[in-house]
Design a protein around this motif. Structure first.
Motif, PDB file in Angstrom:
ATOM      1  N   TRP A   5      37.991  50.291  26.890  1.00  0.00           N
ATOM      2  CA  TRP A   5      38.441  49.018  26.853  1.00  0.00           C
ATOM      3  C   TRP A   5      37.494  49.017  28.255  1.00  0.00           C
ATOM      4  O   TRP A   5      36.701  49.693  28.956  1.00  0.00           O
ATOM      5  CB  TRP A   5      39.762  50.039  27.687  1.00  0.00           C
ATOM      6  N   GLU A   6      37.215  47.957  28.804  1.00  0.00           N
ATOM      7  CA  GLU A   6      36.280  47.219  29.525  1.00  0.00           C
ATOM      8  C   GLU A   6      37.411  46.915  30.603  1.00  0.00           C
ATOM      9  O   GLU A   6      38.278  46.001  31.076  1.00  0.00           O
ATOM     10  CB  GLU A   6      35.328  46.562  29.399  1.00  0.00           C
ATOM     11  N   PHE A   7      36.930  47.046  32.259  1.00  0.00           N
ATOM     12  CA  PHE A   7      37.831  46.874  33.668  1.00  0.00           C
ATOM     13  C   PHE A   7      37.048  45.874  34.515  1.00  0.00           C
ATOM     14  O   PHE A   7      35.825  46.970  34.571  1.00  0.00           O
ATOM     15  CB  PHE A   7      39.031  47.435  33.415  1.00  0.00           C
ATOM     16  N   VAL A   8      37.155  44.894  34.901  1.00  0.00           N
ATOM     17  CA  VAL A   8      35.812  44.481  36.192  1.00  0.00           C
ATOM     18  C   VAL A   8      36.951  43.693  36.960  1.00  0.00           C
ATOM     19  O   VAL A   8      37.860  43.338  37.308  1.00  0.00           O
ATOM     20  CB  VAL A   8      35.486  43.455  35.648  1.00  0.00           C
ATOM     21  N   VAL A   9      37.000  44.337  38.780  1.00  0.00           N
ATOM     22  CA  VAL A   9      37.023  43.514  39.508  1.00  0.00           C
ATOM     23  C   VAL A   9      36.880  42.122  40.081  1.00  0.00           C
ATOM     24  O   VAL A   9      35.340  42.139  40.242  1.00  0.00           O
ATOM     25  CB  VAL A   9      37.330  45.002  40.850  1.00  0.00           C
ATOM     26  N   CYS A  10      37.173  41.269  40.543  1.00  0.00           N
ATOM     27  CA  CYS A  10      36.558  40.092  40.439  1.00  0.00           C
ATOM     28  C   CYS A  10      37.451  39.095  41.741  1.00  0.00           C
ATOM     29  O   CYS A  10      39.284  39.390  41.622  1.00  0.00           O
ATOM     30  CB  CYS A  10      36.830  38.735  39.345  1.00  0.00           C
ATOM     31  N   ASP A  11      37.283  38.712  41.791  1.00  0.00           N
ATOM     32  CA  ASP A  11      37.560  38.037  43.349  1.00  0.00           C
ATOM     33  C   ASP A  11      38.168  36.316  42.944  1.00  0.00           C
ATOM     34  O   ASP A  11      38.157  36.219  41.181  1.00  0.00           O
ATOM     35  CB  ASP A  11      36.475  37.295  44.308  1.00  0.00           C
ATOM     36  N   ALA A  12      38.703  35.930  43.748  1.00  0.00           N
ATOM     37  CA  ALA A  12      39.789  34.794  42.870  1.00  0.00           C
ATOM     38  C   ALA A  12      38.828  33.727  42.298  1.00  0.00           C
ATOM     39  O   ALA A  12      39.461  32.287  41.728  1.00  0.00           O
ATOM     40  CB  ALA A  12      40.473  34.096  44.636  1.00  0.00           C
ATOM     41  N   LEU A  13      37.827  33.470  42.856  1.00  0.00           N
ATOM     42  CA  LEU A  13      36.930  32.239  42.344  1.00  0.00           C
ATOM     43  C   LEU A  13      36.212  31.602  41.258  1.00  0.00           C
ATOM     44  O   LEU A  13      35.471  31.188  40.827  1.00  0.00           O
ATOM     45  CB  LEU A  13      36.116  31.756  43.316  1.00  0.00           C
ATOM     46  N   ALA A  39      46.128  37.366  49.309  1.00  0.00           N
ATOM     47  CA  ALA A  39      44.885  37.861  49.619  1.00  0.00           C
ATOM     48  C   ALA A  39      44.965  37.667  48.449  1.00  0.00           C
ATOM     49  O   ALA A  39      45.381  38.350  47.320  1.00  0.00           O
ATOM     50  CB  ALA A  39      44.651  39.251  50.350  1.00  0.00           C
ATOM     51  N   SER A  40      44.040  37.149  47.449  1.00  0.00           N
ATOM     52  CA  SER A  40      44.013  37.102  46.120  1.00  0.00           C
ATOM     53  C   SER A  40      43.086  37.343  45.588  1.00  0.00           C
ATOM     54  O   SER A  40      41.385  37.590  45.777  1.00  0.00           O
ATOM     55  CB  SER A  40      43.718  35.630  45.766  1.00  0.00           C
ATOM     56  N   PHE A  41      42.899  38.643  44.179  1.00  0.00           N
ATOM     57  CA  PHE A  41      41.469  38.452  43.306  1.00  0.00           C
ATOM     58  C   PHE A  41      42.091  38.932  41.976  1.00  0.00           C
ATOM     59  O   PHE A  41      43.262  38.356  41.719  1.00  0.00           O
ATOM     60  CB  PHE A  41      41.755  40.411  44.251  1.00  0.00           C
ATOM     61  N   GLN A  42      41.579  39.622  41.457  1.00  0.00           N
ATOM     62  CA  GLN A  42      41.501  39.297  39.664  1.00  0.00           C
ATOM     63  C   GLN A  42      41.816  40.824  39.088  1.00  0.00           C
ATOM     64  O   GLN A  42      40.351  41.191  39.987  1.00  0.00           O
ATOM     65  CB  GLN A  42      40.874  38.182  38.879  1.00  0.00           C
ATOM     66  N   LEU A  43      42.067  41.169  37.847  1.00  0.00           N
ATOM     67  CA  LEU A  43      41.402  42.494  37.502  1.00  0.00           C
ATOM     68  C   LEU A  43      41.247  42.715  35.724  1.00  0.00           C
ATOM     69  O   LEU A  43      42.289  41.646  35.209  1.00  0.00           O
ATOM     70  CB  LEU A  43      42.288  43.525  37.075  1.00  0.00           C
ATOM     71  N   ALA A  44      39.573  41.997  35.355  1.00  0.00           N
ATOM     72  CA  ALA A  44      39.919  41.105  33.998  1.00  0.00           C
ATOM     73  C   ALA A  44      39.507  42.711  32.837  1.00  0.00           C
ATOM     74  O   ALA A  44      38.954  43.563  33.562  1.00  0.00           O
ATOM     75  CB  ALA A  44      38.187  40.304  34.384  1.00  0.00           C
ATOM     76  N   TYR A  45      39.589  42.286  32.200  1.00  0.00           N
ATOM     77  CA  TYR A  45      39.460  43.822  31.488  1.00  0.00           C
ATOM     78  C   TYR A  45      39.505  43.118  30.057  1.00  0.00           C
ATOM     79  O   TYR A  45      39.606  41.605  29.079  1.00  0.00           O
ATOM     80  CB  TYR A  45      41.345  44.127  31.398  1.00  0.00           C
ATOM     81  N   LEU A 152      44.627  54.389  31.472  1.00  0.00           N
ATOM     82  CA  LEU A 152      42.842  52.944  30.438  1.00  0.00           C
ATOM     83  C   LEU A 152      42.446  52.996  31.850  1.00  0.00           C
ATOM     84  O   LEU A 152      41.373  52.986  31.120  1.00  0.00           O
ATOM     85  CB  LEU A 152      43.237  52.429  30.125  1.00  0.00           C
ATOM     86  N   HIS A 153      42.546  52.918  33.091  1.00  0.00           N
ATOM     87  CA  HIS A 153      42.058  52.605  34.019  1.00  0.00           C
ATOM     88  C   HIS A 153      42.665  52.526  35.395  1.00  0.00           C
ATOM     89  O   HIS A 153      43.278  52.589  36.026  1.00  0.00           O
ATOM     90  CB  HIS A 153      41.969  51.050  34.358  1.00  0.00           C
ATOM     91  N   ARG A 154      41.935  52.828  36.530  1.00  0.00           N
ATOM     92  CA  ARG A 154      42.101  52.961  37.700  1.00  0.00           C
ATOM     93  C   ARG A 154      41.549  51.526  38.333  1.00  0.00           C
ATOM     94  O   ARG A 154      39.947  52.267  39.136  1.00  0.00           O
ATOM     95  CB  ARG A 154      42.270  54.248  38.696  1.00  0.00           C
ATOM     96  N   ALA A 155      41.232  50.677  39.578  1.00  0.00           N
ATOM     97  CA  ALA A 155      40.912  50.215  40.253  1.00  0.00           C
ATOM     98  C   ALA A 155      40.870  50.071  41.528  1.00  0.00           C
ATOM     99  O   ALA A 155      42.315  49.727  41.773  1.00  0.00           O
ATOM    100  CB  ALA A 155      40.609  48.735  39.483  1.00  0.00           C
ATOM    101  N   SER A 156      40.348  50.676  42.194  1.00  0.00           N
ATOM    102  CA  SER A 156      40.677  50.484  44.150  1.00  0.00           C
ATOM    103  C   SER A 156      40.082  49.254  44.459  1.00  0.00           C
ATOM    104  O   SER A 156      38.803  48.734  44.482  1.00  0.00           O
ATOM    105  CB  SER A 156      39.289  51.532  44.701  1.00  0.00           C
TER     106      SER A 156
END
Length: 550
Positions: A5-13, A39-45, A152-156
């Motif tokens: 699996w791949e995970f990426v933290v992204c901003d809201a834009l 306060a918005s953000f995304q976790l892409a997977y 699968l993943h932990r994102a801070s």
């Protein structure tokens, strides 16, 4: 679960597209929000791409940290876009071909997020508090596990919820909510209790998006309707003809105004007094149980003047009793154009001009000559035609964008980057305009309202408008509005404007402009499309206001 699996933290834009690697959140980006703002953000997977992996079980998403109860999670769903961009569009688009694109924010319940195979997908996180005691820097951990419990993943993620309370928006943010669209989609009887409940939920969603004003259907608005046809009747005023004239019932209007108060809507727009694109005919007004006016009754018909002589003073008396008239506007007709349009507009306006003295009349137009002729005192001008109005500025000026504002200016089409949506807050403040208007909060029809569409399947009004123009919100189950990415980002633009207002009040207008436009190059036809600009300018806003508070 086999594979990686791949995970990426992204901003809201960021718009996370299945076949494009998402842009990770910058190390310099601070995820900040004011009191009451998400306060918005995304976790892409991206699931494993090996052929053997096809487990349809949902992912489990869990949030750990001190602000767990402040977090709402949504799945970013793809929506079909058959018409993404007009031919000859500018370079400021992220997508311009038909396809499936991220837009719908579907709430995640019980921590179970559906898995989308074949490419990148995303989860959207909103972290919000209105309690100053909960303000501060919060460390969150997003934990993703498979259906069998495998982590699968932990994102801070670090989120700063400030204790800064901003002033209300000091410009009009008008969005036309279509009550018939709600009734038609959900199969509800107009003005039944179920309909009223749905209206209130969508009204609250509009306010959450940053709307301050909604179009009140005192009679069914004569908008976006094919000549000779009529939309579902959503007339708030009951009208009865008697031997002595007309009698009116305003109970439904009063209920509408109460919903506005309850949901935070401060502005009331009376539906247009004449038909769109030339003001040639009267609205389809119901008297008793029958349609007494409409396409077959000319704007200058004496019967309409007789009705208005009775109705408008009675309506205005109710509005004076219930509302501040400084926050009430009337409309003559939407988008008159050309010499013929000016002539018919002026003829229609003459029918009611004396009955509107002392009230604000606002209309959308693009031709500067309509303003200089005196036809429209408060123009609502398309952002790609506004420069002459800014040069020869009316006392009050609104702007709008819709389908035709596809080049050089800000807009909210699905195919555009989110920064092009966010840009509007900066632009409105820098130009010092008094209001913004958009026609399509929830227009779930084809062009001219010829037939209904399912907005989950058709985002372009049957191919009439670029996807995203006709609506910013989706009809969730049981009358629950589901926001779009565009809904959330437009709200951020309005929060930007409110922050700039606060800075202007404490530091002066020059200081506020220095934060967003130090070179004084910002124009409506020059939106800043760099996402990082909005995070950096927000940091500067927060710093300026924190210094004042300290």
């Amino acid at each position: 679960m086999a594979g990686t699996w791949e995970f990426v933290v992204c901003d809201a834009l960021v718009k996370v597209h299945p076949v494009r690697d998402p842009r990770p959140v910058s190390a310099e980006t601070r995820l900040q929000a004011f009191l009451g703002e998400p306060a918005s953000f995304q976790l892409a997977y991206r699931p494993p791409l090996v052929p053997t992996f096809r487990d349809p079980s949902p992912l489990q998403v869990r949030v750990e940290g001190t602000a767990v109860d402040l977090v709402a999670v949504s799945s970013v769903d793809l929506v079909p876009c058959s018409f993404v961009a007009l031919p000859g569009h500018d370079d400021g688009y992220e997508f311009d071909e038909p396809g499936l694109y991220p837009d719908l924010l579907r709430p995640v319940s019980n921590g179970e997020a559906p898995v989308r195979f074949g490419g990148w997908a995303a989860l959207w996180f909103d972290v919000t508090t209105s309690d100053p005691a909960r303000a501060g820097v919060h460390e969150l951990t997003i934990v993703m596990t498979s259906s069998d419990g495998t982590e699968l993943h932990r994102a801070s993620v670090t989120v700063e919820l400030t204790a800064i309370e901003l002033p209300p928006l000091d410009i009009v943010s008008s969005h036309w909510m279509h009550l018939d669209s709600l009734a038609d989609h959900y199969g509800l009887e107009v003005f039944s209790e179920e309909h009223w409940n749905v209206v209130e939920r969508f009204m609250a969603s509009a306010a959450e998006m940053g709307a301050t004003s909604l179009l009140a259907p005192v009679w069914t608005p004569p908008l976006d309707t094919a000549v000779g046809s009529y939309r579902t009747v959503v007339q708030l005023i009951e009208i009865t003809e008697t031997a002595d004239g007309y009698e009116f019932g305003f109970d439904r209007l009063r209920r509408w105004l109460e919903l506005c108060r309850r949901t935070g809507i401060t502005g009331v727009e009376v539906a247009h007094l004449f038909t769109q694109w030339g003001a040639k005919a009267t609205p389809g007004i119901i008297v008793g149980q029958q349609r007494a006016f409409g396409w077959d009754v000319p704007a200058t018909d004496a019967r309409y003047r007789q009705l208005m002589e009775a109705l408008l003073p009675a309506l205005q008396a109710v509005l004076d009793e219930e509302w501040d008239r400084d926050h009430v506007v009337f409309h003559i007709s939407d988008e008159p154009a050309g010499e013929e349009g000016l002539a018919t507009y002026l003829a229609a306006k003459a029918v009611v001009a004396d009955l509107l003295k002392g009230w604000t009349v606002v209309d959308a137009l693009s031709e500067h000559s309509f303003y200089t002729s005196g036809a429209v005192a408060v123009p609502v001008v398309a952002t790609d035609h506004v420069e002459p109005f800014l040069a020869e500025r009316p006392e009050r000026l609104w702007v709008y964008y819709c389908v035709s504002q596809d080049r050089d200016v800000a807009n909210r089409f699905v195919g555009m980057p989110s920064a092009r949506n966010r840009a509007l807050g900066h632009q409105l403040f820098a130009a010092g305009v008094d209001g913004f208007l958009h026609w399509g909060f929830n227009f779930w029809y084809t062009w001219h309202s010829i037939r209904r569409v399912n907005p989950f399947e058709d985002t372009s009004a049957g191919g009439a408008f670029p996807s995203g123009d006709a609506f910013a919100v989706y009809p969730g189950p049981d009358g629950t509005p589901w926001p779009s990415i565009r809904h959330r980002v437009f709200a951020q633009a309005m929060w930007d404007h409110r922050a700039l207002q606060a800075i202007r009040a404490t530091h002066g207008g020059t200081a506020a402009l220095d934060i967003i436009d130090p070179d004084r190059t910002l124009r409506f036809d020059r939106p800043v499309l760099d996402p990082q600009h909005y995070y950096e300018s927000r940091q500067r806003m927060t710093a300026a206001l924190s210094a004042t508070a300290g």
